[in-house]
Design a protein around this motif. Sequence first.
Motif, mmCIF file in Angstrom:
data_model
loop_
_atom_site.group_PDB
_atom_site.id
_atom_site.type_symbol
_atom_site.label_atom_id
_atom_site.label_comp_id
_atom_site.label_asym_id
_atom_site.label_seq_id
_atom_site.Cartn_x
_atom_site.Cartn_y
_atom_site.Cartn_z
ATOM 1 N N PRO A 306 6.581 -18.819 10.022
ATOM 2 C CA PRO A 306 6.090 -19.943 9.221
ATOM 3 C C PRO A 306 7.238 -20.639 8.478
ATOM 4 N N TYR A 307 6.993 -21.895 8.155
ATOM 5 C CA TYR A 307 8.024 -22.734 7.563
ATOM 6 C C TYR A 307 7.681 -22.974 6.112
ATOM 7 N N GLU A 308 8.730 -23.041 5.272
ATOM 8 C CA GLU A 308 8.519 -23.361 3.868
ATOM 9 C C GLU A 308 9.264 -24.656 3.574
ATOM 10 N N PHE A 309 8.652 -25.509 2.755
ATOM 11 C CA PHE A 309 9.252 -26.818 2.534
ATOM 12 C C PHE A 309 10.582 -26.718 1.800
ATOM 13 N N ASP A 310 11.561 -27.501 2.273
ATOM 14 C CA ASP A 310 12.819 -27.692 1.564
ATOM 15 C C ASP A 310 13.252 -29.137 1.726
ATOM 16 N N TYR A 311 13.920 -29.648 0.685
ATOM 17 C CA TYR A 311 14.537 -30.961 0.867
ATOM 18 C C TYR A 311 15.693 -30.837 1.841
ATOM 19 N N LEU A 312 15.949 -31.911 2.560
ATOM 20 C CA LEU A 312 17.000 -31.865 3.581
ATOM 21 C C LEU A 312 17.886 -33.097 3.524
ATOM 22 N N LEU A 313 19.120 -32.872 3.898
ATOM 23 C CA LEU A 313 20.022 -33.977 4.192
ATOM 24 C C LEU A 313 20.289 -33.893 5.681
ATOM 25 N N LEU A 314 20.017 -34.978 6.424
ATOM 26 C CA LEU A 314 20.298 -34.913 7.857
ATOM 27 C C LEU A 314 21.081 -36.134 8.310
ATOM 28 N N CYS A 315 21.731 -35.992 9.465
ATOM 29 C CA CYS A 315 22.561 -37.090 9.966
ATOM 30 C C CYS A 315 21.703 -38.047 10.774
ATOM 31 N N ASN A 316 21.827 -39.320 10.459
ATOM 32 C CA ASN A 316 20.988 -40.305 11.122
ATOM 33 C C ASN A 316 21.814 -41.436 11.726
ATOM 34 N N LYS A 317 23.010 -41.124 12.160
ATOM 35 C CA LYS A 317 23.777 -42.110 12.927
ATOM 36 C C LYS A 317 24.448 -41.350 14.044
ATOM 37 N N ILE A 318 24.229 -41.792 15.267
ATOM 38 C CA ILE A 318 24.754 -41.078 16.429
ATOM 39 C C ILE A 318 26.229 -40.749 16.200
ATOM 40 N N CYS A 319 26.567 -39.438 16.285
ATOM 41 C CA CYS A 319 27.915 -39.045 15.894
ATOM 42 C C CYS A 319 28.550 -38.089 16.893
ATOM 43 N N GLY A 320 27.890 -37.817 18.019
ATOM 44 C CA GLY A 320 28.484 -36.932 19.017
ATOM 45 C C GLY A 320 27.436 -36.004 19.599
ATOM 46 N N PRO A 321 27.865 -35.122 20.510
ATOM 47 C CA PRO A 321 26.899 -34.294 21.242
ATOM 48 C C PRO A 321 25.950 -33.497 20.342
ATOM 49 N N SER A 322 26.439 -32.958 19.225
ATOM 50 C CA SER A 322 25.555 -32.133 18.395
ATOM 51 C C SER A 322 24.967 -32.892 17.212
ATOM 52 N N HIS A 323 24.887 -34.214 17.355
ATOM 53 C CA HIS A 323 24.268 -35.054 16.328
ATOM 54 C C HIS A 323 22.903 -34.525 15.899
ATOM 55 N N TYR A 324 22.193 -33.921 16.856
ATOM 56 C CA TYR A 324 20.828 -33.477 16.588
ATOM 57 C C TYR A 324 20.752 -32.249 15.695
ATOM 58 N N ASN A 325 21.917 -31.692 15.373
ATOM 59 C CA ASN A 325 21.870 -30.470 14.556
ATOM 60 C C ASN A 325 22.910 -30.551 13.453
ATOM 61 N N MET A 326 22.691 -31.446 12.500
ATOM 62 C CA MET A 326 23.667 -31.636 11.436
ATOM 63 C C MET A 326 22.872 -31.786 10.157
ATOM 64 N N GLN A 327 22.735 -30.697 9.425
ATOM 65 C CA GLN A 327 21.839 -30.731 8.279
ATOM 66 C C GLN A 327 22.380 -29.910 7.120
ATOM 67 N N MET A 328 21.897 -30.210 5.940
ATOM 68 C CA MET A 328 22.247 -29.419 4.758
ATOM 69 C C MET A 328 21.010 -29.346 3.871
ATOM 70 N N LYS A 329 20.807 -28.157 3.309
ATOM 71 C CA LYS A 329 19.652 -27.956 2.434
ATOM 72 C C LYS A 329 19.945 -28.560 1.067
ATOM 73 N N ILE A 330 18.940 -29.175 0.458
ATOM 74 C CA ILE A 330 19.081 -29.680 -0.905
ATOM 75 C C ILE A 330 18.091 -28.911 -1.780
ATOM 76 N N VAL A 331 18.585 -28.365 -2.884
ATOM 77 C CA VAL A 331 17.701 -27.667 -3.812
ATOM 78 C C VAL A 331 17.608 -28.498 -5.086
ATOM 79 N N VAL A 332 16.405 -28.861 -5.472
ATOM 80 C CA VAL A 332 16.223 -29.526 -6.760
ATOM 81 C C VAL A 332 15.617 -28.499 -7.717
ATOM 82 N N GLU A 333 16.241 -28.352 -8.893
ATOM 83 C CA GLU A 333 15.772 -27.318 -9.826
ATOM 84 C C GLU A 333 15.907 -27.832 -11.254
ATOM 85 N N SER A 334 15.494 -27.024 -12.202
ATOM 86 C CA SER A 334 15.599 -27.439 -13.600
ATOM 87 C C SER A 334 17.079 -27.544 -13.958
ATOM 88 N N GLU A 335 17.378 -28.310 -15.003
ATOM 89 C CA GLU A 335 18.775 -28.522 -15.345
ATOM 90 C C GLU A 335 19.454 -27.195 -15.677
#
Lengths: 352, 591
Positions: A306-335
């Motif tokens: 099962p999947y749990e929601f997380d914010y994501l940063l993903l690449c959205n401009k064609i950038c090469g063969p592995s363009h489809y797998n370029m991501q970073m997790k974003i965590v938003v939390e209290s200050e």
Amino acid sequence: MLALFYFFVAVAFAIGVWQVNKLLTYRVIFKEIKDGKKIITFENDNNPIATEKDNDIQGKLFLIFLVGFYLFMGYCLIYLHDLMLPDAASIEGEDYDNLYIITFWLIGIVQFITQALLYFFSYKYRGIKGRKATFFADSHKLELIWTTIPTVVLAVLILYGLSIWNDVTDLEGDEAIVVEVYAKQFAWEARYAGRDNELGRGNVRNISGANTMGIDMSDEHAADDIPVRELHLPVGKKVVFKFRSQDVLHSAYMPHFRAQMNCVPGMVTEFGFTPKYTTEEMRQQEDVILKVASVNAAREANGEEPYEFDYLLLCNKICGPSHYNMQMKIVVESEKDYLIWLNQQKTAKELF
Amino acid sequence: MSAHHHKETFVTKYIFSLDHKMISKQFLVTGMIMGVIGVLMSLLFRLQIAWPEHSFSIIEAFLPERFQSEAGVMKPDIYLALVTIHGTIMVFFVLTAGLSGTFSNLLIPLQIGARDMASGFMNCLSYWLFFISSVIMVISLFVQAGPASAGWTIYPPLSALPQAIPGSGTGMTLWLVSMAIFIAQSLIGSLNYIVTILNLRTKGMTMTRLPLTMWALFITAIIGVVSFPVLFSAALLLIFDRSFGTSFYLSDIFIGGEVLNYQGGSPVLFEHLFWFLGHPEVYIVLLPALGLTSEIISTNSRKPIFGYRAMIGSIMAIAFLSTIVWGHHMFISGMNPFLGSVFTFTTLLIAIPSAVKAFNYITTLWKGNLQFNPAMLFSIGLVSTFITGGLTGIVLGDSALDINVHDTYFVVAHFHLVMGVSAIYGMYAGIYHWFPKMYGRMMNKTLGYIHFWITAIAAYGVFFPMHFIGLAGLPRRYYTNTNFPLFDDLANVNQVMTVFALIGGAAQIVFLVNFFMSIYKGKVASQNPWRSNTLEWTTPVEHIHGNWPGEIPEVYRWPYDYSKVDENGEYIFGEDYIMQTVPLKAGEQES
């Protein structure tokens, strides 16, 4: 699946050949012309020009198509709605969502009306032998109406849109947290500005060893910078992102925050927003729960975790063969949590 | 025209023909061959995106082994290559040369009343340059590392650096050479069209008696002349950067473990140059389709086109605006946000002339006596997809809203409907309508109906749900979406879309069979099968050099006198159409 395709192709080909060969089914017709002479002509019943019967059938098909199209659009609007992105998770995104809703209602209404007119007229005025079409070549009144109405409506949309655009792109003056997001084939890195809230200069020419982002350590602002591999953001505080790219164009896309900006080699681009919900709060949002449920239904069918929601940063401009797998997790939390996390990270000076 | 009656050999008649009718057929058939390649590619990558990791025998059969990661599964960079070449072929080779080239060549001399194009030689040259550029593009599919794969927009640095993606080596070089030749053919052709329309109109054929098709093709040629050279310079500078070490577009790049020797350039410059052509290109593709459709809808509605002058005005307005809106492709490119505001303003203005056109088409149908020939079905289909696709342009043209849908499948759905499907429908409509003029025979009607209905259902089946997966945030040009659990629930939507794509692709076979068999076996056409007003239907069915055996006919009226009645409500000449060559009857008002 492919068998189905081959089947379609075969059927299409067969129909084609069958129909065209019907052209060859000529019948011999004896025609009597005046003074009793008979002539023989060859004709077939496959008239290549639409007959009254064709007009009738095709006109009705247009009406059926209209109904089908409405049902299909309705189905998409209702059932695919849950798949779409949840409400904006940033303060600036609220305006975005408002404009989005207004625009979609507007184009939705225009779509439903004009398609109805188009297909209904096609049905209603299907050709009948002997009926006269109305010679109606011009009407300044009508044309004025459908020039003015779109103009007024668009003026409103343009003004509202531009005011949002100005707000979103205005990054001056705020006491914002400055974060650099750094793109390369095929990963993201990030750097916090540190105690002085100012990033040290960066250039790919400084890349060496652990200094993967090319931070210029001779710059006085560089020492306290904090390079990281995961983004943490405090809720309710404006964040200004500075984007750089190491090699080709990338695009930093954070769909839940309604945020996107290209990362361009040789220049720094920027974008900013204020996170509205922490990751935990977002997981409790009603539409996020729905979305996660539909994702998990699909995953369960494939026998996946099962999947749990997380914010994501993903690449959205064609950038090469592995363009489809370029991501970073974003965590938003209290200050508070954000500061604890940040203090655990090593500064550039400590790292290299 | 006795000079034309020299002996023809096979070579001068079929290969290096100077006759505009033959050249138009050459454009059409070459465009169709390219179209088959382009559509097949789209089916291959639709299979991949719907069933990633699944092994397909068709992929195993079509792609060389080095393009497959395992038997029957394409490699990620080959997926991108297919996407790139599909876009390039469909936009330029099918919908620019195939559509504009075919119908400009066929119709301009025939509809304005000219013996041939202003320069038959330039016309022939234009086709052969197109042929060479097509051949080079096809050759580029077979190079060792694969064809160009940086997207049809070939943004540098990706397109400049073979280290970034294998396709940016020889494949990209061939792409650039092919496009440079393509641009040359387009310019030569366009200049010829403009000169011909301006100078060779027959007596009485004033600009405001030109059929709307002529107006559309005329304005299209002008946009082409204005914008294609800019793409040429963009391509030239890219060639310099790639081969001669200049830094127009490249700066501060670290790739493959080393810093490259480039400094001070900017890819944003390329984006500006590219889209200065790229956006007008959309209208270069679309306007001819709208022009053909205007003619077909009017003829088959047995009614004049509604708002003839407004239609001309809106074509001009669209053409003018199209050259000052390119920045809406670059809202998030990092250019100054103020520029974004300006481009939002100009972009949304385009909606006004577009709305005028759509409403005028619908009003033309109103109280008509619609003859549903296959060409008419495709024309109505065009108006439908033009509206559906055009409306979402209001979302994308608004810089604020564009932020979150930019480069998602929402964009793909938008432009496929508004320019892809619409222009293809326009092209089909044109082929069904003018086939008798090209080959002297009729195409099969029933097959035309089957072709239209399956295509119409499939096109909406593919592209309507596509909006929603875009709104779900799914980026375009992803080899697979399986790395993002966020998108897992979109997989079955993607599968449904692919099934529709396969059905739609197969339906085109119906058309191909109809087209090629009708050339030989179709029913012999009469001179004016659709009972149309324009001049091309006054020429003999058999093609002759110089188009008219005797004098060129004179024109006395506009082309849309359908169902014109006198004060008693009777047709003026007893028929529901009056050809342009018929002089005004005593007491008749010119429309």
